[in-house]
Design a protein around this motif. Structure first.
Motif, PDB file in Angstrom:
ATOM      1  N   ILE A 438      40.702  37.047  23.886  1.00  0.00           N
ATOM      2  CA  ILE A 438      40.376  36.402  25.166  1.00  0.00           C
ATOM      3  C   ILE A 438      39.504  35.162  24.943  1.00  0.00           C
ATOM      4  CG2 ILE A 438      39.154  36.737  27.365  1.00  0.00           C
ATOM      5  CD1 ILE A 438      39.974  39.719  27.177  1.00  0.00           C
ATOM      6  N   PHE A 482      44.072  68.940  27.723  1.00  0.00           N
ATOM      7  CA  PHE A 482      43.893  67.976  28.813  1.00  0.00           C
ATOM      8  C   PHE A 482      42.490  67.369  28.777  1.00  0.00           C
ATOM      9  CE2 PHE A 482      42.332  67.084  33.127  1.00  0.00           C
ATOM     10  CZ  PHE A 482      43.139  66.005  33.410  1.00  0.00           C
ATOM     11  N   THR A 486      41.037  63.526  27.754  1.00  0.00           N
ATOM     12  CA  THR A 486      40.539  62.650  28.824  1.00  0.00           C
ATOM     13  C   THR A 486      39.025  62.456  28.701  1.00  0.00           C
ATOM     14  OG1 THR A 486      40.469  64.591  30.258  1.00  0.00           O
ATOM     15  CG2 THR A 486      42.360  63.142  30.498  1.00  0.00           C
ATOM     16  N   ARG A 529      28.039  36.507  28.546  1.00  0.00           N
ATOM     17  CA  ARG A 529      29.112  36.942  29.448  1.00  0.00           C
ATOM     18  C   ARG A 529      29.942  38.062  28.817  1.00  0.00           C
ATOM     19  NH1 ARG A 529      32.448  32.191  32.128  1.00  0.00           N
ATOM     20  NH2 ARG A 529      32.982  33.834  33.579  1.00  0.00           N
ATOM     21  N   ALA A 536      29.663  46.452  31.446  1.00  0.00           N
ATOM     22  CA  ALA A 536      30.422  46.909  32.616  1.00  0.00           C
ATOM     23  C   ALA A 536      31.474  47.935  32.190  1.00  0.00           C
ATOM     24  CB  ALA A 536      31.088  45.715  33.293  1.00  0.00           C
ATOM     25  N   PHE A 540      31.630  51.953  33.170  1.00  0.00           N
ATOM     26  CA  PHE A 540      32.799  52.622  33.751  1.00  0.00           C
ATOM     27  C   PHE A 540      33.203  53.827  32.894  1.00  0.00           C
ATOM     28  CE2 PHE A 540      37.419  53.144  33.472  1.00  0.00           C
ATOM     29  CZ  PHE A 540      37.664  53.628  34.744  1.00  0.00           C
ATOM     30  N   LEU A 543      30.350  56.565  32.717  1.00  0.00           N
ATOM     31  CA  LEU A 543      30.147  57.265  33.993  1.00  0.00           C
ATOM     32  C   LEU A 543      31.321  58.190  34.290  1.00  0.00           C
ATOM     33  CD1 LEU A 543      28.631  57.742  36.626  1.00  0.00           C
ATOM     34  CD2 LEU A 543      29.696  55.703  37.566  1.00  0.00           C
ATOM     35  N   VAL A 544      32.528  57.634  34.227  1.00  0.00           N
ATOM     36  CA  VAL A 544      33.702  58.456  34.545  1.00  0.00           C
ATOM     37  C   VAL A 544      33.867  59.558  33.488  1.00  0.00           C
ATOM     38  CG1 VAL A 544      36.187  58.433  34.916  1.00  0.00           C
ATOM     39  CG2 VAL A 544      34.805  56.580  35.801  1.00  0.00           C
ATOM     40  N   VAL A 547      31.240  62.272  34.175  1.00  0.00           N
ATOM     41  CA  VAL A 547      31.573  63.081  35.352  1.00  0.00           C
ATOM     42  C   VAL A 547      32.788  63.971  35.056  1.00  0.00           C
ATOM     43  CG1 VAL A 547      32.221  63.013  37.784  1.00  0.00           C
ATOM     44  CG2 VAL A 547      30.587  61.367  36.910  1.00  0.00           C
ATOM     45  N   ILE A 551      33.176  67.923  35.440  1.00  0.00           N
ATOM     46  CA  ILE A 551      34.271  68.597  36.166  1.00  0.00           C
ATOM     47  C   ILE A 551      34.932  69.640  35.262  1.00  0.00           C
ATOM     48  CG2 ILE A 551      36.506  68.210  37.280  1.00  0.00           C
ATOM     49  CD1 ILE A 551      35.391  65.412  38.059  1.00  0.00           C
TER      50      ILE A 551
ATOM     51  N   HIS B 123      29.427  52.864  45.253  1.00  0.00           N
ATOM     52  CA  HIS B 123      28.144  53.315  45.810  1.00  0.00           C
ATOM     53  C   HIS B 123      28.349  54.517  46.729  1.00  0.00           C
ATOM     54  CE1 HIS B 123      25.947  49.228  45.118  1.00  0.00           C
ATOM     55  NE2 HIS B 123      25.970  49.988  44.050  1.00  0.00           N
ATOM     56  N   CYS B 391      34.326  61.656  41.625  1.00  0.00           N
ATOM     57  CA  CYS B 391      34.724  61.037  40.359  1.00  0.00           C
ATOM     58  C   CYS B 391      35.939  60.134  40.560  1.00  0.00           C
ATOM     59  CB  CYS B 391      35.028  62.119  39.330  1.00  0.00           C
ATOM     60  SG  CYS B 391      35.549  61.469  37.753  1.00  0.00           S
ATOM     61  N   VAL B 394      34.741  57.023  42.497  1.00  0.00           N
ATOM     62  CA  VAL B 394      33.904  56.111  41.712  1.00  0.00           C
ATOM     63  C   VAL B 394      34.747  55.410  40.639  1.00  0.00           C
ATOM     64  CG1 VAL B 394      32.997  57.586  39.849  1.00  0.00           C
ATOM     65  CG2 VAL B 394      31.558  55.856  40.815  1.00  0.00           C
ATOM     66  N   ALA B 395      35.697  56.133  40.063  1.00  0.00           N
ATOM     67  CA  ALA B 395      36.544  55.533  39.031  1.00  0.00           C
ATOM     68  C   ALA B 395      37.374  54.403  39.628  1.00  0.00           C
ATOM     69  CB  ALA B 395      37.455  56.593  38.422  1.00  0.00           C
ATOM     70  N   LEU B 398      34.935  51.377  40.575  1.00  0.00           N
ATOM     71  CA  LEU B 398      34.442  50.611  39.421  1.00  0.00           C
ATOM     72  C   LEU B 398      35.577  49.854  38.739  1.00  0.00           C
ATOM     73  CD1 LEU B 398      31.828  52.929  37.647  1.00  0.00           C
ATOM     74  CD2 LEU B 398      31.397  50.858  38.946  1.00  0.00           C
ATOM     75  N   LEU B 399      36.725  50.518  38.636  1.00  0.00           N
ATOM     76  CA  LEU B 399      37.870  49.854  38.003  1.00  0.00           C
ATOM     77  C   LEU B 399      38.233  48.588  38.772  1.00  0.00           C
ATOM     78  CD1 LEU B 399      40.691  52.310  36.873  1.00  0.00           C
ATOM     79  CD2 LEU B 399      39.540  50.590  35.523  1.00  0.00           C
ATOM     80  N   PHE B 402      35.359  45.877  38.213  1.00  0.00           N
ATOM     81  CA  PHE B 402      35.241  45.289  36.879  1.00  0.00           C
ATOM     82  C   PHE B 402      36.542  44.582  36.464  1.00  0.00           C
ATOM     83  CE2 PHE B 402      31.813  48.621  36.107  1.00  0.00           C
ATOM     84  CZ  PHE B 402      30.814  47.724  36.427  1.00  0.00           C
ATOM     85  N   MET B 405      36.504  41.265  38.022  1.00  0.00           N
ATOM     86  CA  MET B 405      35.585  40.390  37.263  1.00  0.00           C
ATOM     87  C   MET B 405      36.273  39.848  36.017  1.00  0.00           C
ATOM     88  SD  MET B 405      31.877  42.283  37.291  1.00  0.00           S
ATOM     89  CE  MET B 405      31.341  41.519  35.793  1.00  0.00           C
ATOM     90  N   LEU B 406      36.954  40.763  35.313  1.00  0.00           N
ATOM     91  CA  LEU B 406      37.647  40.368  34.081  1.00  0.00           C
ATOM     92  C   LEU B 406      38.746  39.351  34.397  1.00  0.00           C
ATOM     93  CD1 LEU B 406      38.124  40.774  31.022  1.00  0.00           C
ATOM     94  CD2 LEU B 406      39.649  42.666  31.595  1.00  0.00           C
ATOM     95  N   PHE B 409      37.389  36.067  34.829  1.00  0.00           N
ATOM     96  CA  PHE B 409      36.949  35.517  33.540  1.00  0.00           C
ATOM     97  C   PHE B 409      38.137  34.948  32.765  1.00  0.00           C
ATOM     98  CE2 PHE B 409      35.830  36.214  28.990  1.00  0.00           C
ATOM     99  CZ  PHE B 409      34.728  35.380  28.937  1.00  0.00           C
ATOM    100  N   ILE B 410      39.243  35.675  32.806  1.00  0.00           N
ATOM    101  CA  ILE B 410      40.398  35.189  32.034  1.00  0.00           C
ATOM    102  C   ILE B 410      41.346  34.346  32.906  1.00  0.00           C
ATOM    103  CG2 ILE B 410      40.327  37.031  30.315  1.00  0.00           C
ATOM    104  CD1 ILE B 410      42.527  38.474  31.784  1.00  0.00           C
ATOM    105  N   PHE B 425      46.513  52.949  35.050  1.00  0.00           N
ATOM    106  CA  PHE B 425      45.494  53.933  34.673  1.00  0.00           C
ATOM    107  C   PHE B 425      45.742  55.268  35.384  1.00  0.00           C
ATOM    108  CE2 PHE B 425      41.335  55.931  35.270  1.00  0.00           C
ATOM    109  CZ  PHE B 425      40.845  55.927  33.966  1.00  0.00           C
ATOM    110  N   PHE B 429      46.753  58.931  33.802  1.00  0.00           N
ATOM    111  CA  PHE B 429      45.966  60.134  34.053  1.00  0.00           C
ATOM    112  C   PHE B 429      46.839  61.232  34.655  1.00  0.00           C
ATOM    113  CE2 PHE B 429      42.536  62.697  35.773  1.00  0.00           C
ATOM    114  CZ  PHE B 429      41.604  62.618  34.741  1.00  0.00           C
TER     115      PHE B 429
END
Lengths: 675, 437
Positions: A438, A482, A486, A529, A536, A540, A543-544, A547, A551, B123, B391, B394-395, B398-399, B402, B405-406, B409-410, B425, B429
């Motif tokens: 990039i 699983f 994950t 940057r 970031a 992500f 955190l995920v 969590v 779970i 949030h 979960c 929030v996933a 955030l995805l 971000f 944002m990416l 940037f690109i 994604f 899953f």
């Protein structure tokens, strides 16, 4: 049985070896065909089927911390070649060079030529005080000792091992730890060298009072049931039988280890006959203890195994017998649907993916360094292309290594601490390459080179220090593909992203120390940057991933969050990422502040990755590694130094800014917006 | 020109919605998580959890324990050093502050635009997760049920909550049991052997005085009769809460004990006994013709159904002692209705708000009984599935944020890029769930 084995372990001393004239030449056990045959023999150890080569690798690694050994008086290439007791000539190869044995060759030499095996400097002792404590003469602080050198202190070694094993490992002194390790290795090697005693002389040199029907030379494949019947019929302790001591001692050597999980099991039972494989030693002890006769099938296996030893010193017969044994074991394993990954595991052993990846990463690092020589020139472009090729190849090699491990074990990539290092190393390298694709400024290549080299080096060191099979069977609760595919990779990708951010910040401060740029300049802004982007991503994923772990815990054993140290470590990473992002948004930190925080984030990742395992508490308390704290302190200290420099830099810039504002105000000018 | 001064409510709102508060709370949470983790090595999980993560304020930090947990004692032993604190907020207060801050700053005050939609979603999900934590903390119950093969039970014991149970011995064995319970939190601070604390109930003919409570102890014979605190020739000997290696014993391994005095109402008569968690039988108080059984035990919960263990088994990795699988065949009994169920690792049975998890297995060899038994963890949690929902949200949030944002940037289309990758994604899953779960 356990008590009997303990008694025998205490009494075990090496039997006399065969007469020199009968000894097979050492070259036979370096013959490619022979080595390949033995390397491929499937066996069951620690709950899985693996090639004999893997077992030999880890046995040698446990004693010597390497997978090869030189037949010299120092165990190193520079030493003087050992003298072959059979020929009284130096053991050399073409050009009078010393001979180096790989693990399988070493195992064969120990089995069939224990007279040489006992002279090889095999036992690595990192603390000479341990040798002095045994009443032996110590060599250098860190040195290698032969079986013959340690043997005079055997009795005291066993006594001290018993005494020190009672002390919790965290409270053992380094000397005590060394003695316990040396004693275990010494006993194991004694058994390895005595492995074929049960065929060589199963009842001793001149056995007395043999049961009726048993004639010399005794072959257990023919006489085992008669001997067992005699033991059963004896009134009183079996040790009273004149030949029993040698008989049991031979069986013990045939087991090859005092550790029940590492007993030598190479005979697959018939399909449907249970999951546990049989072995010569296990077979004999089970017969003694169970009171049941050994079956004809078991005796047939024993006969095949005897054929190998009895074929010696005829090389052609030996090769034929070895191949017959291999094909019989393979057929029996195939009939049970087992041992399908043996070939792939052998290929994995030989490919040494991570070893080569380490060196290619390092070479890639040098290529990246060459790009700094003449910025903007064609030379730089050429060096960058070479860096791409090298680092791309190294990353591919590391990723392939991880994938091959998954295929061998038929499960997701991470189940042990060792595997986290491989995975995080590969992920760091891959993330660096993505960043480079990039940004195209060389930063990503540098991150790949640093992250890849460091993690591959760490993985190799970790494997050597642990010296246990890195393909481990899982605890019951973890057997769920699983969640292993994950939660676990996601958490580890989070570690990787945060470590990449920390590495970028390290690079940033090194650049600042070298005066490469000032705050806010092009490269500095780019680094900030990119680092921000990785924080970031780290947030992500962590955190995920965290969590998801909760779970998993909630759906599998009923609690979402248990404040377990490993969980807390992951939470700390998430919190630090949030602190950085919110402090940045709130304007509390800018460029230098963000990089300083990244260094702290890196320290937290290291604590969560390795540190919490050392606390010895919690459900995730796996991977306890002695002596890891000093390495963690080393990392923390290096970051503290950079952090100190970062704080100095920030304060200095603030001071300069204040002075500038004051001088503008003194000159009676209004503040310009650009200030 | 100065900005117009804000009203007090506006100032309060600005404070609670500020980045400053968010950053401070997060830093404090980070520090106390670190300290609470280190202290676990010597104080154990339950004590550290109570002190750091569930408390309104932290009373002290055991610097010595943290020092040793980090292995620094190998270079310099600082002994037992404690830092007393009284106004430092604990985990409970910080989580409450974070909730308020998120609500005010992350939902209400935040600029609403397509750029911040992912942040707002995240949030919201975190708020939901904190709420789930609060509901679990206040309303969830969990405990252990041990059953041997063939055994049936409809009660389970809390892992960590201890109580004193007072039960009047019924003449009719079929009569309904009635038990008075005193929670451990009401007497665990009465550690001195002096006067103690008095508990009274109109339904009892005596007052119960509790004194000299100890977290880990055992009754010991007062051989020479020199102890002033001895009861019937025994006194309570305090035991260490660390094992030989200096690591904290698990809470389940600790056996608390205390002295109990039953003071008969309207009389000077007193009966004194020792209550001990591992006692084989309850202490009996006799008042006239009535007998009362008093015991210090783990809190008992009743299930709306009974569980019978029909069969349990353990599989090991071949040639090792390492467990590969525990599983149990059980029967759920509700009145006359019987239902066969199968429980194994990672596959609990859920029924009537309760989840029953396979936790431990015993072959009976150690106990010398030869009877196989299983330990089940039983949980009732109204917020059972909330973390999963949170979960997922929030996933996605955030995805979205971000990835946008990416994309910026690109320099590609943010929405197309972000939504495309989110779809990929989610598909990956879902595929993992379909193939592996």
């Amino acid at each position: 049985m356990k008590t009997l084995r303990s008694v025998l372990l205490a009494l075990f001393t090496l039997s006399g070896f065969a007469a020199a004239a009968e000894l097979p030449p050492l070259d036979l056990f370096r013959d490619k065909e022979v080595v390949e045959t033995f390397a491929a023999i499937p066996l069951q150890e620690a709950g899985r089927i693996k090639p004999l080569e893997t077992m030999a690798n880890y046995r040698l690694k446990a004693m010597r911390a390497r997978e090869s050994i030189w037949l010299t008086d120092t165990g190193e290439m520079s030493g003087k070649p050992l003298i072959d007791p059979a020929t009284q000539k130096p053991i050399t190869k073409e050009g009078d060079k010393p001979v180096k044995l790989n693990a399988v060759e070493w195992m064969l030499m120990s089995w069939f030529r224990p007279d040489i095996g006992k002279m090889v400097p095999l036992f690595k002792v990192d603390n000479s005080s341990a040798i002095t404590e045994l009443g032996l003469e110590a060599k250098a602080k860190r040195d290698q000792y032969t079986f013959v050198e340690i043997a005079p202190a055997r009795q005291i070694l066993m006594e001290k091992m018993d005494e020190y094993r009672g002390i919790p490992s965290a409270k053992q002194t380094p000397e005590q730890r060394m003695i316990v390790q040396l004693a275990a290795n010494f006993l194991d090697y004694e058994m390895i060298m005595g492995h074929f005693d049960f065929i060589r002389e199963p009842l001793g040199k001149k056995p007395e009072d043999l049961p009726e029907g048993v004639t010399l030379p005794v072959r257990l494949s023919k006489s085992l049931n008669t001997l067992i019947a005699a033991v059963r019929a004896h009134n009183g302790p079996p040790m009273q039988i004149p030949w029993f001591r040698e008989f049991a001692k031979g069986a013990l050597g045939a087991m090859m280890s005092g550790n029940p999980e590492q007993q030598y099991r190479i005979f697959p039972p018939a399909p449907g006959d249970g999951k546990v494989w049989d072995g010569p030693g296990v077979m004999i002890f089970t017969a003694i203890n169970s009171g049941k006769d050994v079956t004809a099938d078991q005796l047939a296996w024993l006969a095949l195994y005897e054929d190998i030893y009895l074929a010696l010193p005829d090389a052609a017969k030996f090769k034929a017998a070895s191949k017959t044994l291999l094909s019989k074991i393979q057929d029996a394993a195939n009939a049970r649907g087992e041992g399908k990954s043996i070939g792939l595991e052998l290929q994995y052993n030989h490919a040494a993916y991570f070893f080569y990846a380490q060196w290619i990463f390092l070479t890639g690092f040098l290529a990246v360094a060459l790009t700094w020589v003449s910025p903007g020139s064609r030379f730089e472009k050429g060096a960058r292309l070479v860096s791409w090729l090298l680092l791309g190849s190294a990353t591919a090699l590391a990723v392939i290594g991880v994938v091959v491990r998954c295929i061998i074990m038929q499960r997701p990539p991470i189940t042990t601490l060792f595997e986290t290092i491989l995975f995080i190393g590969s992920a760091c390298a891959l993330l660096g390459l993505i960043a480079e694709a990039i940004t195209k400024r060389g930063l990503g290549l540098l991150v790949t080179a640093i992250g890849g080299t460091a993690c591959m080096f760490l993985a190799i060191q970790f494997e050597a220090s642990e010296a246990v099979d890195t393909f481990q069977q899982l605890q019951a609760v973890l057997i769920t593909n699983f969640w292993l595919s994950t939660h676990v990779p996601m958490i580890n990708l989070g570690y990787a992203a945060c470590m990449v951010a920390a590495v970028i910040s390290m690079i940033y401060f090194v650049h600042r120390i070298c005066g490469a740029f000032q705050t806010g300049e092009g490269d500095a802004r780019l680094m900030t940057r990119v680092a921000y982007g990785f924080i970031a991503a780290g947030l992500f994923l962590s955190l995920v991933g965290t969590v998801l772990g909760g779970i998993w815990a909630n759906y599998s054993w009923g609690r979402f969050w248990g404040w377990d140290p490993k969980e807390n470590g992951a939470l700390m990473i998430v919190l630090m990422c949030l602190v950085i992002l919110h402090a940045r948004l709130g304007g509390y930190i800018r460029e230098i502040g963000l990089h300083c925080c990244n260094l702290i984030l890196g320290c937290i990742v290291i604590f969560s990755w390795f540190g919490v395992n050392q606390l010895g508490v919690g459900l995730h308390a796996y991977g306890f590694t002695l002596g890891i704290w000093p390495k963690i302190y080393g990392y923390w200290f290096s970051q503290l130094v950079l952090l100190g420099y970062g704080v100095f830099l920030a304060l200095n810039e603030r001071r300069v800014k204040t002075l500038k504002v004051e001088s503008v105000e003194e000159a009676g000018l209004e503040k310009s917006p650009s200030l | 020109m100065s900005a117009p001064s804000k009203s007090l409510p506006a100032k309060i709102f600005a404070f609670f919605s500020s980045f400053g508060l968010a950053t401070s709370v997060l830093v404090m949470l980070l520090v106390l998580t670190f300290l609470g983790t280190l202290e676990q090595a010597e104080h154990g999980l339950v004590a550290s959890q109570a002190r750091y993560f569930e408390s309104a304020f932290i009373d002290r930090i055991d610097i010595g324990a943290c020092w040793r947990a980090l292995g620094f004692h190998a270079y310099r032993d600082i002994g037992n050093v404690s830092l007393p604190l009284y106004i430092v907020p604990g985990g409970y207060t910080l989580m409450a502050l974070l909730f308020v801050n998120l609500l005010c700053g992350g939902i209400v005050r935040i600029r609403k635009s397509p750029k911040t939609i992912g942040v707002i979603i995240s949030h919201f999900a975190i708020l939901f997760m904190i709420a789930a934590g609060a509901v679990t903390h206040h309303y969830a119950i969990e405990g252990n049920l041990n059953l041997s093969e063939g055994q049936t039970n409809d009660e389970f014991l809390s892992f960590h909550d201890r109580v004193i149970e007072i039960e009047k011995l019924q003449k009719d064995p079929k009569a309904k049991r009635s038990v008075l319970v005193i929670d451990e939190s009401k007497f665990r601070d009465v550690t001195a052997a002096g006067n103690g604390r008095t508990f009274t109930s109109d339904s009892l003919p005596f007052d119960l005085i509790i004194a000299g409570w100890k977290k880990n102890a055992q009754p010991k014979r007062d051989k020479d009769g020199s102890r002033t605190d001895a009861v019937d020739g025994y006194f309570i000997q305090e035991l260490p809460q660390l094992d030989e290696a200096g690591a904290a014993l698990a809470d389940e391994q600790l056996a608390s004990a205390c002295v109990a005095i039953a003071k008969i109402k309207n009389s000077d008569e007193k009966q004194t006994g020792i209550l001990w968690e591992f006692a084989a039988a309850p202490w009996t108080v006799t008042v006239g013709a009535d007998k009362y059984l008093i015991s210090l035990v783990h809190r008992t919960y009743k299930l709306p159904f009974a569980v019978r263990l029909d069969e349990t088994k353990e599989e090991k990795h071949p040639g090792t002692e390492r467990a590969r699988l525990f599983s149990s065949k059980v029967t759920k009994i509700t009145g006359d209705h019987e239902e066969k169920r199968f429980i194994t690792m990672n596959e609990p049975v859920r029924s009537e708000g309760y989840a029953v998890f396979q936790s431990t297995f015993s072959s009976g060899e150690k106990e010398g009984t030869g009877v196989k038994s299983s330990g089940f963890m039983i949980v009732e949690n109204p917020a059972d599935h909330w973390p999963l929902i949170s979960c997922i949200i929030v996933a996605e949030g955030l995805l979205l944020h971000f990835l946008m944002m990416l994309a910026r940037f690109i320099k590609v289309n943010p929405w197309k890029f972000a939504l495309g990758l989110i779809a990929a994604f989610n598909a990956a899953f879902a595929l993992a769930m379909w193939k592996l779960l």
